[in-house]
Write an enzyme that holds these catalytic residues in place. Structure first.
Site, PDB file in Angstrom:
ATOM      1  N   CYS A 204      41.187  93.220 -49.061  1.00  0.00           N
ATOM      2  CA  CYS A 204      39.917  93.135 -50.122  1.00  0.00           C
ATOM      3  C   CYS A 204      39.978  91.650 -50.532  1.00  0.00           C
ATOM      4  O   CYS A 204      40.503  91.408 -51.672  1.00  0.00           O
ATOM      5  CB  CYS A 204      39.882  93.971 -51.395  1.00  0.00           C
ATOM      6  SG  CYS A 204      38.396  93.792 -52.269  1.00  0.00           S
ATOM      7  N   CYS A 383      32.063  94.365 -49.323  1.00  0.00           N
ATOM      8  CA  CYS A 383      32.896  93.807 -50.508  1.00  0.00           C
ATOM      9  C   CYS A 383      32.009  93.789 -51.744  1.00  0.00           C
ATOM     10  O   CYS A 383      31.147  92.836 -52.108  1.00  0.00           O
ATOM     11  CB  CYS A 383      33.418  92.411 -50.382  1.00  0.00           C
ATOM     12  SG  CYS A 383      34.462  91.994 -51.569  1.00  0.00           S
TER      13      CYS A 383
END
Ligand code: UQ1
Length: 457
Positions: A204, A383
């Site tokens: 991430c 994201c």
């Protein structure tokens, strides 16, 4: 599925002395112990899934449902399965750690056999993996889904700083420290707040800056924004890898008075003095010291050591060497990878693992049936860039770093709807659809919504 073999037959080095039982029905299928001899187990399976994280769990569900009971073994030592995308929200005090996990037994599919041990040695030439309990697992097909390991200890002083009670250093990346971020935040009354992004691939890659925006908003809400200086030091040369979203994020930093320094890498934490030492990656060896009242550190990461030491499986960057499209290993046709440990050049997120899952599944089944592999992964990753306590930019893109958006709205804008999706809808989708193997990423939704946006893909 498993046969007990006596000591003396070629087997793995025993690394743990304690008995560890395997499978969902443990301990009834556990290894035999006697006072004089330890018996190691030899398991045989159609598919061995190494890792019970997002990708491993979803794939074990798909594969075991297709292949039938006990054809799939999942090798995973942890008791808990964390929904890691929640850690940023925990750091900001929006969720609690208890909301982010379930027991591994709850999430692993009942039709798969769970061996609650760690993979210690991979031998792809002999189709075996040795476990921390000394067992050998022989497979027809191997799926590597180990994820990444966090390497806090690689930055001198960091691991110690994180352990200091009521300290100033925090990190959303580990379940051990995520709640501590909010504690540090509440104790901080002013000074320099420093945030980092390490010089390694990370899972991430948006998270290190999401926590910056959340913390900035925290102080603004309190009316104390003028008491703190906020700096984001990233080892990357850019704020975000996809220009479409970077162009939206730079003005946000500017408007909110967040200083962004690129190519600046955290190399030491001198916690006794509250000093963070950074290296300028453009001028190697050139160091600068910054005094902090809050330091949010993101650790360097890598594939697990037990995997990287099997050089035959890895690419030169230290990730599993699979074909970018088929996700099949480039040298071992019975080996596939999913998720963060894979060497494919996508952003490492749960959304990417979700989009990879139907590709890996169908290609693995095709390989088992001796058919050509036809499914192709396009590098999709997503994201949700949370920019505070009520807004989010939903970045979605592919290998070419071109936006590949689901919804018929401008996704490079901060939106409340995307925030709610991230905070409330995604955890549900994850537990109820992704882990049981029913979520293949938003490709289908994108096609449906595509009707409303003819100019977009
Ligand atoms: C997604 O598929 C996914 O995996 C389950 C996430 O991780 C939890 C996400 O955050 C997102 C945004 C997606 C993509 C899904 C949609 C509906 C855009």
């Amino acid at each position: 599925m498993s046969s007990r073999i006596p000591l003396g037959i070629r087997q793995c080095n025993r690394l743990l002395a304690a008995p560890i039982y395997s499978s969902n029905e443990a301990p009834s299928q556990g290894r035999l112990f006697s006072t004089s001899q330890v018996h190691y187990e030899r398991h045989d399976c159609k598919v061995l899934v190494v890792g019970g994280g997002s990708g491993g769990c979803a794939m074990a569900a798909k594969l075991s449902s297709h292949l039938g009971k006990d054809k799939v073994i999942v090798l995973e030592p942890e008791d808990r399965h964390y929904y890691q995308p929640m850690f940023t929200l925990i750091g900001g005090g929006m969720k609690r750690l208890e909301q982010s996990y379930k027991t591994m037994a709850e999430v692993l599919p009942k039709k798969a056999k769970w061996v609650k041990e760690k993979a210690m040695e991979f031998d792809p030439d002999n189709n075996t993996v040795c476990t921390s309990g000394g067992d050998t697992i022989k497979y027809d097909f191997l799926l590597i889904a180990t994820g990444l390991q966090l390497k806090y200890e690689k930055i001198p002083g960091l691991a110690e700083a994180l352990e200091i009670p009521n300290g100033k250093v925090c990190s959303i990346y580990s379940p051990k420290y995520a709640e501590g971020v909010y504690d540090v935040l509440r104790r901080t009354t002013g000074g320099n707040l420093i945030f980092t992004f390490p010089d390694s691939p990370v899972k991430c890659p948006g998270a290190p800056q999401k926590i910056v925006y959340i913390v900035e908003h925290y102080f603004r809400k309190l009316g104390k924004r003028d008491k703190v200086n906020i700096t984001y030091n990233t080892a990357l040369p850019v704020l975000f890898g996809v220009k479409h979203y970077a162009d939206a994020l730079w003005p946000i930093c500017k408007k909110r008075n967040i200083t962004v320094n690129t190519r600046r890498n955290l190399v030491e934490v001198r916690h006794a003095e509250d000093i963070a030492v950074f290296e300028d990656l453009e001028n190697p060896g050139q160091l600068c010291e910054e005094k902090y009242s809050l330091l949010h550190a993101v650790p360097p990461m890598s594939a697990p050591d037990e995997l990287t030491k099997c050089r035959k499986l890895m690419n030169t960057a230290g990730f599993v060497d699979v074909n970018n499209s088929t996700l099949q290993h480039v040298r071992y046709s019975n080996v596939f990878a999913i998720g963060d440990s894979s060497g494919t050049p996508n952003s490492k997120t749960a959304a990417a693992a979700a989009a990879q899952s139907p590709v890996v599944f169908r290609n693995m089944i095709a390989a088992m049936e001796g058919k050509p592999l036809t499914e192709v992964y396009d590098g999709y990753a997503s994201c949700p860039l949370v920019t505070g306590y009520s807004t989010c930019i939903l970045a979605e893109f592919d290998y070419s770093l071109t936006p590949l958006e689901t919804f018929p709205v401008a996704q490079n804008k901060e939106r409340y709807s995307m925030f709610i999706m991230k905070k409330d809808f995604m955890p549900l989708l994850y537990w109820k659809l992704m882990l049981p193997g029913h979520w293949n990423g938003p490709g289908l939704m994108r096609k449906l919504f595509g009707v409303f946006k003819p100019n977009k893909k």
